[in-house]
Design an enzyme around this catalytic site. Structure first.
Site, PDB file in Angstrom:
ATOM      1  N   HIS A   1      33.230  86.704 -47.711  1.00  0.00           N
ATOM      2  CA  HIS A   1      34.061  87.861 -47.366  1.00  0.00           C
ATOM      3  C   HIS A   1      33.725  89.022 -48.269  1.00  0.00           C
ATOM      4  CE1 HIS A   1      37.260  90.412 -46.238  1.00  0.00           C
ATOM      5  NE2 HIS A   1      38.410  89.589 -46.620  1.00  0.00           N
TER       6      HIS A   1
ATOM      7  N   HIS B   1      29.324  88.359 -38.363  1.00  0.00           N
ATOM      8  CA  HIS B   1      30.640  88.841 -38.425  1.00  0.00           C
ATOM      9  C   HIS B   1      31.535  88.031 -37.672  1.00  0.00           C
ATOM     10  CE1 HIS B   1      34.220  91.492 -39.032  1.00  0.00           C
ATOM     11  NE2 HIS B   1      33.719  91.675 -40.291  1.00  0.00           N
TER      12      HIS B   1
ATOM     13  N   ASP C   1      28.008  94.505 -45.700  1.00  0.00           N
ATOM     14  CA  ASP C   1      27.476  94.234 -46.989  1.00  0.00           C
ATOM     15  C   ASP C   1      26.027  94.214 -47.212  1.00  0.00           C
ATOM     16  OD1 ASP C   1      30.136  94.055 -48.219  1.00  0.00           O
ATOM     17  OD2 ASP C   1      30.192  92.091 -47.204  1.00  0.00           O
TER      18      ASP C   1
HETATM   19  N1  CMC Z   1      22.953  83.399 -41.419  1.00  0.00           N
HETATM   20  C1  CMC Z   1      22.457  82.471 -40.626  1.00  0.00           C
HETATM   21  N2  CMC Z   1      23.116  82.157 -39.606  1.00  0.00           N
HETATM   22  C2  CMC Z   1      24.553  82.445 -39.474  1.00  0.00           C
HETATM   23  C3  CMC Z   1      25.117  83.271 -40.242  1.00  0.00           C
HETATM   24  C4  CMC Z   1      24.333  84.014 -41.332  1.00  0.00           C
HETATM   25  N3  CMC Z   1      24.595  84.914 -42.175  1.00  0.00           N
HETATM   26  N4  CMC Z   1      26.185  83.811 -39.884  1.00  0.00           N
HETATM   27  C5  CMC Z   1      26.495  82.761 -38.572  1.00  0.00           C
HETATM   28  N5  CMC Z   1      25.497  81.980 -38.543  1.00  0.00           N
HETATM   29  C6  CMC Z   1      25.383  81.175 -37.526  1.00  0.00           C
HETATM   30  C7  CMC Z   1      26.181  80.035 -37.714  1.00  0.00           C
HETATM   31  O1  CMC Z   1      25.513  78.969 -38.387  1.00  0.00           O
HETATM   32  C8  CMC Z   1      26.578  79.318 -36.338  1.00  0.00           C
HETATM   33  O2  CMC Z   1      25.419  78.784 -35.948  1.00  0.00           O
HETATM   34  P1  CMC Z   1      25.528  77.509 -34.820  1.00  0.00           P
HETATM   35  O3  CMC Z   1      26.282  78.084 -33.674  1.00  0.00           O
HETATM   36  O4  CMC Z   1      24.046  77.071 -34.603  1.00  0.00           O
HETATM   37  O5  CMC Z   1      26.327  76.423 -35.539  1.00  0.00           O
HETATM   38  C9  CMC Z   1      26.711  80.876 -35.540  1.00  0.00           C
HETATM   39  O6  CMC Z   1      25.869  81.855 -36.302  1.00  0.00           O
HETATM   40  C10 CMC Z   1      28.046  81.392 -35.561  1.00  0.00           C
HETATM   41  O7  CMC Z   1      28.501  81.430 -36.996  1.00  0.00           O
HETATM   42  P2  CMC Z   1      30.019  81.035 -37.443  1.00  0.00           P
HETATM   43  O8  CMC Z   1      29.808  80.487 -38.972  1.00  0.00           O
HETATM   44  O9  CMC Z   1      30.801  80.322 -36.448  1.00  0.00           O
HETATM   45  O10 CMC Z   1      30.719  82.435 -37.382  1.00  0.00           O
HETATM   46  P3  CMC Z   1      32.119  82.877 -38.136  1.00  0.00           P
HETATM   47  O11 CMC Z   1      32.801  84.075 -37.285  1.00  0.00           O
HETATM   48  O12 CMC Z   1      32.837  81.689 -38.479  1.00  0.00           O
HETATM   49  O13 CMC Z   1      31.557  83.460 -39.615  1.00  0.00           O
HETATM   50  C11 CMC Z   1      30.679  85.111 -41.337  1.00  0.00           C
HETATM   51  C12 CMC Z   1      31.543  84.727 -39.919  1.00  0.00           C
HETATM   52  C13 CMC Z   1      30.929  86.530 -41.673  1.00  0.00           C
HETATM   53  C14 CMC Z   1      31.708  84.260 -42.354  1.00  0.00           C
HETATM   54  C15 CMC Z   1      29.429  84.372 -41.178  1.00  0.00           C
HETATM   55  O14 CMC Z   1      28.563  85.109 -40.194  1.00  0.00           O
HETATM   56  C16 CMC Z   1      28.650  84.395 -42.553  1.00  0.00           C
HETATM   57  O15 CMC Z   1      28.922  83.572 -43.109  1.00  0.00           O
HETATM   58  N6  CMC Z   1      27.932  85.412 -42.864  1.00  0.00           N
HETATM   59  C17 CMC Z   1      27.267  85.697 -44.181  1.00  0.00           C
HETATM   60  C18 CMC Z   1      28.331  85.973 -45.237  1.00  0.00           C
HETATM   61  C19 CMC Z   1      28.520  87.603 -44.912  1.00  0.00           C
HETATM   62  O16 CMC Z   1      27.607  88.423 -44.808  1.00  0.00           O
HETATM   63  N7  CMC Z   1      29.892  87.810 -44.962  1.00  0.00           N
HETATM   64  C20 CMC Z   1      30.069  89.414 -45.005  1.00  0.00           C
HETATM   65  C21 CMC Z   1      31.086  89.486 -43.745  1.00  0.00           C
HETATM   66  S1  CMC Z   1      31.242  91.414 -43.593  1.00  0.00           S
HETATM   67  C22 CMC Z   1      32.366  91.840 -44.754  1.00  0.00           C
HETATM   68  C23 CMC Z   1      33.795  91.216 -44.822  1.00  0.00           C
HETATM   69  O17 CMC Z   1      34.363  91.592 -43.950  1.00  0.00           O
HETATM   70  O18 CMC Z   1      34.261  90.839 -45.790  1.00  0.00           O
END
Ligand code: CMC
Length: 429
Positions: free
Chosen positions: A268, A307, A363
């Protein structure tokens, strides 16, 4: 003739049900009538991580993740970032409309005159270790504010709600700056009521021996824009925490402390700090392809990308990138920017990221700019928490006025053992 209903047939019983649809949703409790026997609890929906569940009705922030649209109370974020200021946006989020000149002046007066904290807060903060993380200190100290304002318990009193709202928006920057000064062993700097909201924050952060701190107007303005961009983001993890805790009718300091805890996590608000550490670890542009390979192999995440809601370029990231130029003109370009731009370039062309609709989020660039402004990585998430406090309070106020809201209490699908008899330790295998 189309009707706003959903017809469901339960193949276990052959019975058919008609569920009303409103605002593109069915009510999860309408599923409860679907049962196989009179003593059956009824059908529930299973939605770990709230992937497809609306937990409230809200008129504060609109996001269209596919189009990359973000609006506060209907005003596009780009217009607010260019033309408004953070305190005006905080007013808009809380009261629902842009203020008149008089309303704005009154609001600013109230915020400016609540910036001081009780002297005991300083004593309390002295107890933190010298290397305590500022987010941990902020979390603890905002929670402790509830002990200083017992009137905050009167959450059904409109005046009390308003005064706590003013106090929190005013005091969170003061406590945040104290957290930073504490980590450096520097004396705390008291608020300067002649300065703007962000100018005063910079003064409390950086003032040394000068009689009066003069913030650089470009950095003061850039920080104000960043605060606007971070002020609210509908039902994210932090806001959901504030609403869930607030639904117990606890005071808003305790609820906001919970939001700070959620924001602290690297998935987050903690991502901005994680991005900077990632860029430092990559170290040079020629190591970017290797790093991307590791991400694609599932070894790690590309922090600052992806996201839950945006499946397009995060509009906040675009606005931040725009503001970056003005900051870098004053501070010089952060050498890590090159690595960030190369990561972005490769990721935006790469199938792995395109298929998964992974774009830079808010971010990705913010840490680079904060670092150029002389702010250490440990304080980045605190810089997210300050403006988000206004959004949390707007959401908390909306929740307290919503007659449909009750204590937030999800159900579970129980997967453990059922009734079994206790075995004394001497008889256990
Ligand atoms: N790098 C590489 N792969 C990723 C990333 C990433 N940053 N984010 C998602 N994926 C992949 C994930 O592995 C999955 O792949 P697969 O379908 O092969 O399993 C696919 O994309 C879908 O991802 P998800 O984890 O199901 O997506 P989510 O909606 O549960 O997670 C998130 C969203 C923001 C937690 C995630 O994208 C992430 O961990 N990003 C990095 C951390 C980050 O930058 N967070 C800040 C968010 S914006 C500020 C805020 O709101 O706080």
């Amino acid at each position: 003739m189309p009707s706003e209903t959903l017809t469901v047939t339960d193949n276990r019983t052959g019975k058919t049900y008609e569920l009303p649809i409103s605002d593109g949703t069915i009510r999860a409790t309408d599923l409860r009538q679907i049962r196989i026997s009179p003593d059956d609890f009824g059908l529930m929906s299973y939605d770990p991580a709230f992937m497809n569940t609306a937990s409230c009705r809200s008129a504060i922030t609109f996001i269209d993740g596919d189009q990359g649209i973000l609006e506060y109370r209907g005003y596009p974020i780009e217009q607010l970032a260019e033309q408004s200021n953070f305190l005006e946006v905080a007013y808009l989020l809380i009261y629902g409309e842009l203020p008149t000149k008089e309303q704005f002046e009154t609001f600013r007066y109230h915020i400016t005159h609540h910036t001081f904290v009780h002297e005991n807060i300083k004593e309390f903060m002295r107890g933190f270790r010298h290397d305590a993380h500022p987010m941990g200190m902020l979390l603890g100290t905002v929670g402790a504010l509830s002990t200083f304002y017992p009137d905050a318990k009167l959450i059904n009193d409109a005046r009390s709600r308003e005064i706590q709202t003013h106090r929190l928006i005013a005091k969170v920057p003061t406590i945040s700056a104290f957290c930073y000064r504490h980590s450096l062993g520097l004396p705390y700097v008291y608020p300067d009521n002649d300065l703007s909201y962000t100018g005063n924050f910079l003064s409390m952060m950086f003032k040394m021996t000068e009689a009066k701190y003069q913030p650089n107007p470009v950095l003061e303005k850039a920080l104000d824009v960043f605060f606007i961009l971070h002020a609210d983001h509908e039902q994210n993890a932090g806001t959901n925490a504030v609403r869930a805790i607030g639904s117990t009718e606890v005071d808003p300091y305790s609820a906001v402390a919970g939001g700070i805890g959620a924001l602290y996590g690297p998935l987050h608000g903690g991502a901005n700090e994680a991005v900077l550490r990632m860029l430092r670890e990559i170290g040079s542009v020629d190591r970017v392809p290797d790093f991307i390979k590791g991400v694609k192999n599932g070894e790690r995440l590309l922090m600052g990308f992806g996201h839950r809601v945006y499946k397009n370029y995060d509009p906040r990231a675009r606005a931040i990138k725009k503001a970056a130029d003005s900051v870098f003109e004053v501070t010089g370009v952060n050498p890590l920017l090159k690595i960030g731009l190369e990561l972005e370039r490769i990721a935006l062309e790469d199938d792995y990221f395109i298929k998964r609709k992974l774009y830079p989020n808010v971010d990705f660039f913010s840490g680079l700019i904060y670092e150029a402004m002389g702010l250490p990585a440990e304080i980045f998430t605190v810089l997210f928490a300050i403006p988000r406090t206004a959004g949390w309070l707007a959401q908390w106020l909306e929740m307290t006025a919503d007659p449909e809201q009750k204590i937030a209490r999800p159900r579970q699908v129980y997967t453990g053992q059922r009734r079994r008899d206790y075995i004394p330790v001497s008889q256990r295998g």
